[in-house]
Each structure stands twice: as C-alpha cells, then as structure tokens.
Write a protein that holds these residues in place. Structure first.
Motif, PDB file in Angstrom:
ATOM      1  N   ALA A 224     -39.769 -28.071 -27.091  1.00 18.77           N
ATOM      2  CA  ALA A 224     -41.094 -27.625 -27.582  1.00 18.77           C
ATOM      3  C   ALA A 224     -42.253 -27.457 -26.424  1.00 18.77           C
ATOM      4  O   ALA A 224     -43.030 -26.556 -26.792  1.00 18.77           O
ATOM      5  CB  ALA A 224     -41.606 -28.862 -28.452  1.00 18.77           C
ATOM      6  N   ASP A 225     -42.195 -28.016 -25.294  1.00 17.05           N
ATOM      7  CA  ASP A 225     -43.267 -27.644 -24.336  1.00 17.05           C
ATOM      8  C   ASP A 225     -42.880 -26.592 -23.642  1.00 17.05           C
ATOM      9  O   ASP A 225     -43.667 -25.789 -23.276  1.00 17.05           O
ATOM     10  CB  ASP A 225     -43.261 -28.831 -23.361  1.00 17.05           C
ATOM     11  CG  ASP A 225     -43.854 -30.132 -23.905  1.00 17.05           C
ATOM     12  OD1 ASP A 225     -44.602 -30.225 -24.830  1.00 17.05           O
ATOM     13  OD2 ASP A 225     -43.591 -31.305 -23.424  1.00 17.05           O
ATOM     14  N   ARG A 227     -41.168 -24.151 -25.125  1.00 20.64           N
ATOM     15  CA  ARG A 227     -41.650 -22.856 -25.921  1.00 20.64           C
ATOM     16  C   ARG A 227     -42.956 -22.646 -25.923  1.00 20.64           C
ATOM     17  O   ARG A 227     -43.436 -21.189 -25.944  1.00 20.64           O
ATOM     18  CB  ARG A 227     -41.081 -23.271 -27.257  1.00 20.64           C
ATOM     19  CG  ARG A 227     -41.199 -22.220 -28.392  1.00 20.64           C
ATOM     20  CD  ARG A 227     -40.617 -22.717 -29.620  1.00 20.64           C
ATOM     21  NE  ARG A 227     -39.322 -23.193 -29.669  1.00 20.64           N
ATOM     22  CZ  ARG A 227     -39.058 -24.542 -29.780  1.00 20.64           C
ATOM     23  NH1 ARG A 227     -40.078 -25.440 -30.048  1.00 20.64           N
ATOM     24  NH2 ARG A 227     -37.890 -24.947 -29.905  1.00 20.64           N
ATOM     25  N   GLU A 228     -43.757 -23.718 -25.866  1.00 24.36           N
ATOM     26  CA  GLU A 228     -45.304 -23.425 -25.658  1.00 24.36           C
ATOM     27  C   GLU A 228     -45.866 -22.912 -24.433  1.00 24.36           C
ATOM     28  O   GLU A 228     -47.195 -22.726 -24.111  1.00 24.36           O
ATOM     29  CB  GLU A 228     -46.193 -24.630 -26.166  1.00 24.36           C
ATOM     30  CG  GLU A 228     -45.859 -25.077 -27.660  1.00 24.36           C
ATOM     31  CD  GLU A 228     -46.049 -23.962 -28.469  1.00 24.36           C
ATOM     32  OE1 GLU A 228     -47.490 -23.290 -28.151  1.00 24.36           O
ATOM     33  OE2 GLU A 228     -45.581 -23.753 -29.516  1.00 24.36           O
ATOM     34  N   GLY A 229     -45.095 -22.867 -23.381  1.00 23.64           N
ATOM     35  CA  GLY A 229     -45.510 -22.398 -22.018  1.00 23.64           C
ATOM     36  C   GLY A 229     -46.097 -23.442 -21.142  1.00 23.64           C
ATOM     37  O   GLY A 229     -46.963 -23.291 -20.271  1.00 23.64           O
ATOM     38  N   LEU A 230     -45.953 -24.850 -21.589  1.00 20.46           N
ATOM     39  CA  LEU A 230     -46.940 -25.939 -20.944  1.00 20.46           C
ATOM     40  C   LEU A 230     -46.092 -26.063 -19.619  1.00 20.46           C
ATOM     41  O   LEU A 230     -44.746 -26.094 -19.335  1.00 20.46           O
ATOM     42  CB  LEU A 230     -46.634 -27.098 -21.808  1.00 20.46           C
ATOM     43  CG  LEU A 230     -47.267 -27.054 -23.150  1.00 20.46           C
ATOM     44  CD1 LEU A 230     -47.388 -28.424 -23.962  1.00 20.46           C
ATOM     45  CD2 LEU A 230     -48.855 -26.713 -23.041  1.00 20.46           C
ATOM     46  N   ARG A 288     -42.704 -12.270 -29.260  1.00 17.82           N
ATOM     47  CA  ARG A 288     -42.350 -13.546 -29.617  1.00 17.82           C
ATOM     48  C   ARG A 288     -41.899 -14.178 -28.406  1.00 17.82           C
ATOM     49  O   ARG A 288     -41.403 -13.652 -27.353  1.00 17.82           O
ATOM     50  CB  ARG A 288     -40.994 -13.369 -30.555  1.00 17.82           C
ATOM     51  CG  ARG A 288     -41.628 -12.890 -31.628  1.00 17.82           C
ATOM     52  CD  ARG A 288     -40.362 -12.667 -32.680  1.00 17.82           C
ATOM     53  NE  ARG A 288     -39.753 -13.886 -32.724  1.00 17.82           N
ATOM     54  CZ  ARG A 288     -38.392 -13.939 -33.271  1.00 17.82           C
ATOM     55  NH1 ARG A 288     -37.802 -12.852 -33.678  1.00 17.82           N
ATOM     56  NH2 ARG A 288     -37.707 -15.288 -33.488  1.00 17.82           N
ATOM     57  N   ARG A 289     -42.025 -15.473 -28.114  1.00 18.13           N
ATOM     58  CA  ARG A 289     -41.679 -16.410 -27.041  1.00 18.13           C
ATOM     59  C   ARG A 289     -40.258 -16.457 -27.388  1.00 18.13           C
ATOM     60  O   ARG A 289     -39.835 -16.810 -28.358  1.00 18.13           O
ATOM     61  CB  ARG A 289     -42.395 -17.695 -27.200  1.00 18.13           C
ATOM     62  CG  ARG A 289     -43.700 -17.568 -26.695  1.00 18.13           C
ATOM     63  CD  ARG A 289     -44.346 -18.955 -26.775  1.00 18.13           C
ATOM     64  NE  ARG A 289     -45.826 -19.197 -25.947  1.00 18.13           N
ATOM     65  CZ  ARG A 289     -46.091 -18.926 -24.779  1.00 18.13           C
ATOM     66  NH1 ARG A 289     -45.236 -19.093 -23.871  1.00 18.13           N
ATOM     67  NH2 ARG A 289     -47.423 -19.175 -24.574  1.00 18.13           N
ATOM     68  N   GLU A 291     -36.683 -18.435 -27.287  1.00 20.63           N
ATOM     69  CA  GLU A 291     -36.241 -19.870 -27.672  1.00 20.63           C
ATOM     70  C   GLU A 291     -35.694 -20.464 -26.483  1.00 20.63           C
ATOM     71  O   GLU A 291     -34.811 -19.919 -25.581  1.00 20.63           O
ATOM     72  CB  GLU A 291     -35.080 -19.773 -28.834  1.00 20.63           C
ATOM     73  CG  GLU A 291     -34.737 -21.251 -29.306  1.00 20.63           C
ATOM     74  CD  GLU A 291     -35.951 -21.946 -29.936  1.00 20.63           C
ATOM     75  OE1 GLU A 291     -35.895 -23.127 -30.054  1.00 20.63           O
ATOM     76  OE2 GLU A 291     -36.837 -21.108 -30.400  1.00 20.63           O
TER      77      GLU A 291
END
Length: 312
Positions: A224-225, A227-230, A288-289, A291
């Motif tokens: 999840a992180d 994917r969000e680019g954190l 789109r990012r 997966e």
C-alpha cells in the motif's frame, strides 16, 4: 403421419436452403431423424425436421463440433443448460485462440520494429515462446529456488505471488519482457549454492516456513505504501518483516538484531533482474501507478530497515 405430408430429402433441403449432401450427412449421424421411408426405401421427413435442421445449422454456425451438437440435441432442454455449457466451452476456445493471435501479432511487431543489431536476439527470444506463453517455467524456477523444507501450502502461496499473470493483449514490450523472463529462469545458475540466500541453506537453525509466511504478510502490508509512493518508514510492515526474520531464527527483535539483519540482507544475492522484468511485464497503461511486485516491496522494506537501524 400420411406420406403425402412428408418431404423427400431434396424437398427438405430446398426448404432449409441446404444441400442434399448436408441433410444426408446429419441424417447419417442421427441428428436428423427421418419420419418414414417410401415404398422404394427413400427417406421421408416431417415439418418438424425443418426446425431441427435449422437448429443444427445454427449450432454449427457457432462452430460447435458435430458431437457437441449431438449432445445438445439429445437433451430435452436443447436450448437450456446443454447449449449454455457448449457455448461457454466454445467461448473459452475462441478466447484462447484470440490471445494466441495477439501474442503472435505483438511478437511480429517486436521483431519488425527494431534495429538490425537487435533483431537476432529478439528472434531467439520470441522463438522460444509458445503463443500464448506458459508460466510453468517460472513456477518451476521458484519451486526449485525455494528451500526444500517448506510445506506445499506455503510454497504454493509464494509461487502464486511470485509468478506474474500473462496479459491477454500484450504490447511488444511485454512480449520482450516475458521472453527475457523465461530466458532468465531457464538459464542455469553459475553461482551454485552460493547464490541461495543464507536462509535457504541447511544446518543453520533457520525455519524457512516461518520466514516466508511472514514475508508474504509483510509484502502485502508494504504494498500500500509502495503504491502510494511513500518513502520507506517504520511501521507495521517493517515490524512484520523483521519479525519474520527473527521468528525464523528464534531470535528477538532488538536494535542489535536489526543492525545485524540489515548487514546480512545487504550482502545476500538478490533476484533484482527477475523483479525488474516482472515490473515491465505487468506495467499498467500510462497514467496509472504500477502494482508493486514482491521485489519492489522487498526493496522498500530493506530501505526502511536500513533507516531504522541507522536511527537505532
């Protein structure tokens, strides 16, 4: 039924817009029962045969094989479940053929749209691919690379996540990525046992099943992180990642353990090339990012571990 109300094979063929040969073919195979025979032994058909013949031709127009048509007609609900099942089967076959054709088209474009220097390598790579390609070589690679002392359940879970799906409508770049991926897993490893991570080697007190079960969970948390680019950071995903390694060793998660784990992981052999190709193969449409692959999640967790160890 009076014979005056019956049709000859030629009359039935004319009414159906078919040839006599076609009517005889289906009659000989029991798909078109005759109502009677003339005094001279010629076949005679009733009006219901016309509906039956039209149904047969409709089913054949859908490319259903003659035996499949027979099975559909043999059921009382010829237009119900039997037909639905037959059509579903044909749809699967047609879908497989279309996928194969799309892979062939993309492979042709891959070879056509390249320089003369690139062409020999691309021809060699795509020549080794089936259309559509199979992921079986990738699954075999992972089953051989994973430690031997793990249950079939855990191995299946890891393989499922490590083997990427094959796109139905690939781009030329995806064909090239899959071809290189297949070549990657098919090339014998020259490093021997040294290529394996330390956790895969026997006699060192590792519990690889504990490690890999925990890694699957840690990757899912980190995805999840990613994917969000954190940026990599402390948190549940990192704690789960460290706990998997500690549990496999029978150790506790301490600052000292994290320092040692960071150094050990930095020295291990990696499968970066595999995950880079998986990322190319599974890249989404622009805008789109992507997966995260397990490899991307592992990179993120290792970077988070390094920061955690430095701060400690």
């Amino acid at each position: 039924m009076p014979t005056d109300d019956l049709w000859s094979i030629g009359q039935l063929a004319e009414r159906a817009g078919a040839t006599v040969k076609t009517v005889r073919f289906y009659s000989d195979r029991g798909l078109l029962p005759e109502a009677a025979r003339s005094a001279g032994g010629h076949r005679r058909y009733g009006p219901e045969a016309l509906d039956r013949l039209r149904l047969i031709r409709s089913l054949r127009a859908l490319d259903l094989p003659v035996p499949e048509v027979g099975r559909v007609l043999a059921r009382d609900d010829a237009l119900g479940d039997a037909l639905e099942g037959a059509i579903a089967g044909r749809l699967r076959e047609v879908g497989s053929r279309l996928t194969a054709l799309r892979w062939r088209e993309a492979a042709l474009r891959l070879v056509a749209d390249c320089t003369a220097r690139e062409r020999p390598e691309r021809l060699r790579l795509v020549g080794a691919l089936a259309a559509p390609p199979s992921t079986a070589p990738l699954a075999r690679f992972w089953r051989g690379w994973l430690p031997a002392r793990m249950s079939a359940r855990v191995v299946a879970t890891v393989v499922e996540r490590a083997v990427p799906p094959v796109p139905d409508d690939p781009t030329p770049a995806q064909v090239l990525a899959f071809a290189r991926l297949q070549a990657f897993v098919s090339t014998p490893c020259t490093g021997g046992a040294r290529f394996q991570p330390e956790a895969h080697r026997g006699g060192r007190g590792y519990r690889p099943e504990v490690l890999y079960e925990g890694m699957v969970e840690a990757y899912a948390l980190a995805a999840a992180d990613v994917r969000e680019g954190l940026a990599p950071h402390r948190g549940e995903a990192l704690d789960c990642f460290v706990a998997a390694h500690a549990g496999a060793l029978g150790a506790r998660d301490t600052p000292g353990f994290r320092h040692g784990l960071d150094r050990r992981l930095a020295a291990e052999q990696r499968l970066d090339g595999y995950w880079d190709l998986v990322a190319e193969l599974t890249a989404p449409a622009s805008g789109r990012r992507p997966e995260p692959t397990p490899g991307a999640a592992d990179d993120w967790l290792r970077a988070a571990l390094a920061r955690s160890a430095d701060r400690a």
